[in-house]
Design an enzyme around this catalytic site. Structure first.
Site, PDB file in Angstrom:
ATOM      1  N   HIS A   1     -61.560  -6.333  10.172  1.00 12.71           N
ATOM      2  CA  HIS A   1     -60.352  -7.328   9.131  1.00 12.71           C
ATOM      3  C   HIS A   1     -59.443  -6.180   8.440  1.00 12.71           C
ATOM      4  O   HIS A   1     -58.295  -6.169   8.536  1.00 12.71           O
ATOM      5  CB  HIS A   1     -61.078  -8.218   8.263  1.00 12.71           C
ATOM      6  CG  HIS A   1     -60.315  -8.831   7.313  1.00 12.71           C
ATOM      7  ND1 HIS A   1     -59.547 -10.062   7.554  1.00 12.71           N
ATOM      8  CD2 HIS A   1     -59.413  -8.405   6.176  1.00 12.71           C
ATOM      9  CE1 HIS A   1     -59.036 -10.366   6.595  1.00 12.71           C
ATOM     10  NE2 HIS A   1     -58.630  -9.463   5.664  1.00 12.71           N
ATOM     11  N   GLU A   2     -60.419  -5.366   7.686  1.00  9.38           N
ATOM     12  CA  GLU A   2     -59.513  -4.332   6.738  1.00  9.38           C
ATOM     13  C   GLU A   2     -58.849  -3.118   7.644  1.00  9.38           C
ATOM     14  O   GLU A   2     -57.635  -2.658   7.160  1.00  9.38           O
ATOM     15  CB  GLU A   2     -60.560  -3.490   6.100  1.00  9.38           C
ATOM     16  CG  GLU A   2     -61.312  -4.606   5.129  1.00  9.38           C
ATOM     17  CD  GLU A   2     -60.356  -5.355   3.835  1.00  9.38           C
ATOM     18  OE1 GLU A   2     -59.283  -4.999   3.803  1.00  9.38           O
ATOM     19  OE2 GLU A   2     -60.612  -6.450   3.691  1.00  9.38           O
TER      20      GLU A   2
ATOM     21  N   HIS B   1     -55.446  -4.609   8.470  1.00  8.77           N
ATOM     22  CA  HIS B   1     -54.606  -4.253   7.292  1.00  8.77           C
ATOM     23  C   HIS B   1     -53.947  -2.866   7.445  1.00  8.77           C
ATOM     24  O   HIS B   1     -52.948  -2.432   7.381  1.00  8.77           O
ATOM     25  CB  HIS B   1     -55.042  -4.504   6.064  1.00  8.77           C
ATOM     26  CG  HIS B   1     -55.402  -5.685   5.462  1.00  8.77           C
ATOM     27  ND1 HIS B   1     -54.335  -6.603   5.423  1.00  8.77           N
ATOM     28  CD2 HIS B   1     -56.515  -6.509   5.006  1.00  8.77           C
ATOM     29  CE1 HIS B   1     -54.679  -7.807   4.925  1.00  8.77           C
ATOM     30  NE2 HIS B   1     -56.030  -7.697   4.605  1.00  8.77           N
TER      31      HIS B   1
ATOM     32  N   HIS C   1     -51.259  -2.248  10.031  1.00  7.14           N
ATOM     33  CA  HIS C   1     -50.149  -2.678   9.415  1.00  7.14           C
ATOM     34  C   HIS C   1     -49.506  -1.572   8.574  1.00  7.14           C
ATOM     35  O   HIS C   1     -48.271  -1.525   8.461  1.00  7.14           O
ATOM     36  CB  HIS C   1     -50.318  -4.128   8.320  1.00  7.14           C
ATOM     37  CG  HIS C   1     -48.974  -4.801   8.324  1.00  7.14           C
ATOM     38  ND1 HIS C   1     -49.533  -6.189   7.711  1.00  7.14           N
ATOM     39  CD2 HIS C   1     -47.916  -4.857   8.885  1.00  7.14           C
ATOM     40  CE1 HIS C   1     -48.189  -6.714   7.852  1.00  7.14           C
ATOM     41  NE2 HIS C   1     -47.176  -5.980   8.447  1.00  7.14           N
TER      42      HIS C   1
END
Length: 673
Positions: A464-465, A468, A471
């Site tokens: 998940h991180e 990020h 991104h």
């Protein structure tokens, strides 16, 4: 002697010279950087030339470079490696930074130049991104109160200053409560615990200077303890300490802070002409209105609650089989859910965990990024702010893309949770900058010489991180204000939650889920059990999350509650909250909402993004597989590279061709009828 925070950093890729920086450098560096930034702003505002995009908006984009450097280092360290000095500095800095921001937004001459450009925007021959940055700049000034005058302007400044102070106090109180509590375990108390939990408890005891193993309030320790300890009395003691963070009375109690924050937010919204804070906050999000958020959450709440209630009956049956009359208490659920998972799926966390080594899961995240986007990762030997940190140079086709830092282990100086932030964000104008991105997690640190093992939830958090981080790293825009994760709050979780899906791709687990002792790949039978149990206990997980999101929304809808705890109770009673499940984040430790404005009225955004991430992964599956190159190229082109340079809904439409409904989310969570 030059302050190292303000010097020209002659380091690999401009990484901060952490070894040269001391806590004594921060205060003087901040004062100098604030003054330099204000001088730049006043020069822009006082420019007598006709306003142009270049001499006003682009000039603003290029201002404050020294301030960005100082704050990038300070706030990353304050979250990931705090100490008493840094906490005191943070309390001192918060009102100063708020006053600095307020002074910029209250600069009438500057706002006049921005407004002049906004009125003439159709005549300026701006590129799409320039037009977007002008729009966001003008909107940001208006929403910050730039159009207010007199007493209203003064009051807005006071409100924002006080909110900054309260957010800092809330965070620091929570960190103090989390770091202050531990529960010593005797050797007899370890009976029934898997080896990995025992090892983690011993490591935590060593780190705390205790005589033996301890349970702390680190999620990576307390959750497995609640899952596996047969000692119901110890589970209750640990659970109560966990849920009472910020609610223990005395100096660290956050209930009064929460009430004041909600009151000030309501006043801020009213000053700007909004009915309530939720209406103000959601205006710029994809959801748009509180009613749309409520509609989504309730569409998920009913099937989630029904699933949780079915599971509760099975949990209670197991409780009674152990000779306990009941009812099921919150400190029982995880323990008996683990028993249910083993019975229903023949899946035991203790059997699974040796296959989820931290180093191998990092390799897996990198390998997926390589197959999808062509990124390569090379370990960097560069000084970091803590010995636990690792750094990598990220390249593509031999060209430098970014620096990625991983800070994975829990420690008393680190706030709880997991997050991604940047020491430097990507930009091309006025000066080209490549990103320096950090993922911070709170995984249990093993004893010396032993590999770090993750739970499946931990591994999902890592992916998940890293979503990020992608991104940030793949951002390819002109201006820093719209780069990377500078997007609508209910869009920012799309890349991160989407990337979680690659952990569940069978070929990824088959390659990287290797046993810590034998090195053998996860057996196919175990792999199949892991995937089959992916939605196990999803009723519980969804109920605890949606309850938190609904409480957050109702806190900010209508008048501010005088007693947030009473309001919390009323909301939970109104939706029929199952008694054996609690909010994921009760008000006194709801840092997403009260540590700052980021997720206030916005905790729902994980679920709003999940509607899209479930649909977005289906795009890969429809195209032939998780690593379909054309779909990956579209994902980068239309979402990961664009930051906030285009409206979020338009970006998703360009990627997928349509907006999704809630069905994909319910299906993905195993909650579809």
């Amino acid at each position: 002697m030059t302050n190292p925070l303000l010097s020209d950093w002659q380091t690999p890729f401009g990484i901060a010279p952490f070894a040269e920086i001391s806590d004594e450098d921060f205060a003087p560096a901040l004062e100098e950087a604030l003054a330099a930034h204000m001088a730049e702003i006043e020069a822009i505002a006082g420019n007598e030339d006709t306003p142009t995009f270049a001499n006003t908006i682009e000039a603003m984009e290029g201002s404050g470079e020294a301030l960005d450097k100082v704050l990038g280092v300070f706030f990353n360290l304050s979250g990931a490696d705090s100490n008493d000095t840094r906490q005191a500095l943070q309390r001192d800095f918060s009102p100063k930074l708020s006053a600095h921001s307020s002074a910029i937004y209250a600069n009438a001459a500057l706002f006049g130049r921005i407004s002049d450009l906004w009125e003439r925007r159709d005549e300026l021959d701006l590129s799409e991104e320039e037009a977007r940055v002008l729009y966001l700049t003008h909107r940001g000034f208006v929403r910050a109160g730039a159009a207010l005058q007199g007493d209203e302007a003064d009051r807005m400044t006071a409100v924002k200053s006080r909110l900054a102070v309260l957010g800092t106090e809330f965070t620091q109180n929570l960190l103090k409560d989390e770091s202050a509590w531990s529960m010593a375990l005797s050797e007899a108390d370890l009976d029934g615990l898997p080896d990995f939990v025992v090892d983690t408890a011993r490591s935590a005891g060593e780190a705390a200077g205790a005589d033996g193993p301890v349970v702390t309030l680190s999620r990576s320790l307390i959750v497995p303890f609640l899952q596996f300890s047969p000692r119901r009395d110890l589970r209750e003691k640990a659970w109560r300490a966990w849920v009472m963070r910020g609610e223990n009375g005395g100096e660290t109690d956050n209930r009064g802070i929460a009430a004041e924050v909600l009151g000030l937010r309501a006043e801020r919204a009213k000053l700007l002409g909004y009915a309530d804070f939720a209406s103000y906050k959601l205006e710029t999000e994809m959801a748009g209105t509180p009613d749309k958020v409520r509609e989504l959450l309730m569409a998920v709440w009913e099937p989630a609650k029904a699933a949780a209630e079915r599971d509760a009956a099975e949990v209670e049956a197991l409780l009674r089989a152990d000779g306990i009359a009941g009812p099921v208490e919150p400190w029982d659920w995880r323990y008996y859910a683990e028993k249910r998972r083993k019975a229903q799926h023949d899946l035991d966390e203790a059997e699974l965990k040796p296959y989820l080594q931290l180093d191998r899961m990092i390799e897996a995240a990198f390998a997926c990024a390589n197959r999808l986007f062509g990124l390569e990762f090379r370990a960097l030997d560069a000084p970091m702010y803590h010995p636990d940190c690792k750094a990598w140079e990220v390249t593509r086709d031999g060209k430098h893309v970014a620096v990625f830092i991983g800070d994975y282990f829990a420690r008393a100086s680190k706030r709880s949770g997991a997050w991604c932030s940047a020491f430097r964000s990507q930009a091309k104008r006025p000066v080209e900058k490549t990103p320096i991105v950090v993922n911070v997690c709170n995984f249990a640190k093993p004893s010396a010489g032993k590999p770090a093992l993750l739970s499946y939830d931990d591994a999902r958090t890592l992916f998940h991180e890293f979503g990020h981080a992608l991104h940030q790293m793949l951002s390819d825009v002109e201006f820093g204000s719209v780069s990377g994760t500078s997007v609508a709050r209910d869009f920012v979780e799309l890349p991160s939650q989407l990337y979680e899906h690659w952990l569940e791709v069978p070929e990824v687990l088959a390659e990287f889920a290797t046993h810590a002792t034998t090195g053998e790949a996860m057996p196919e039978a175990l792999l199949n059990k892991v995937l089959a149990a992916a939605t196990f206990d999803m009723g519980f997980q969804t109920v605890e999350y949606v309850a938190s999101a609904l409480v957050d929304l109702e806190f900010h809808s209508g008048p501010a509650p005088a007693d947030p705890m009473q309001k919390q109770a009323e909301v939970l009673e109104g939706i029929g909250m199952p008694r054996a499940i609690t909010m994921r984040h009760a008000t006194p430790h709801f840092a997403h909402v009260f540590a700052g404005d980021g997720y206030s009225s916005g905790y729902y955004s994980y679920m709003w993004s999940e509607v899209m991430d479930a649909d977005a992964f289906e795009a890969f599956e429809e195209a032939g597989g998780a690593f379909d190159p054309e779909t990956a190229q579209k994902l980068e082109q239309f979402i990961l590279s664009k930051g906030g340079s285009v409206e979020a809904e338009e970006l998703y439409m360009q990627f997928r061709g349509r907006m999704p409904g809630v069905d994909a989310l319910l299906k993905g969570r195993g909650l579809a009828a």
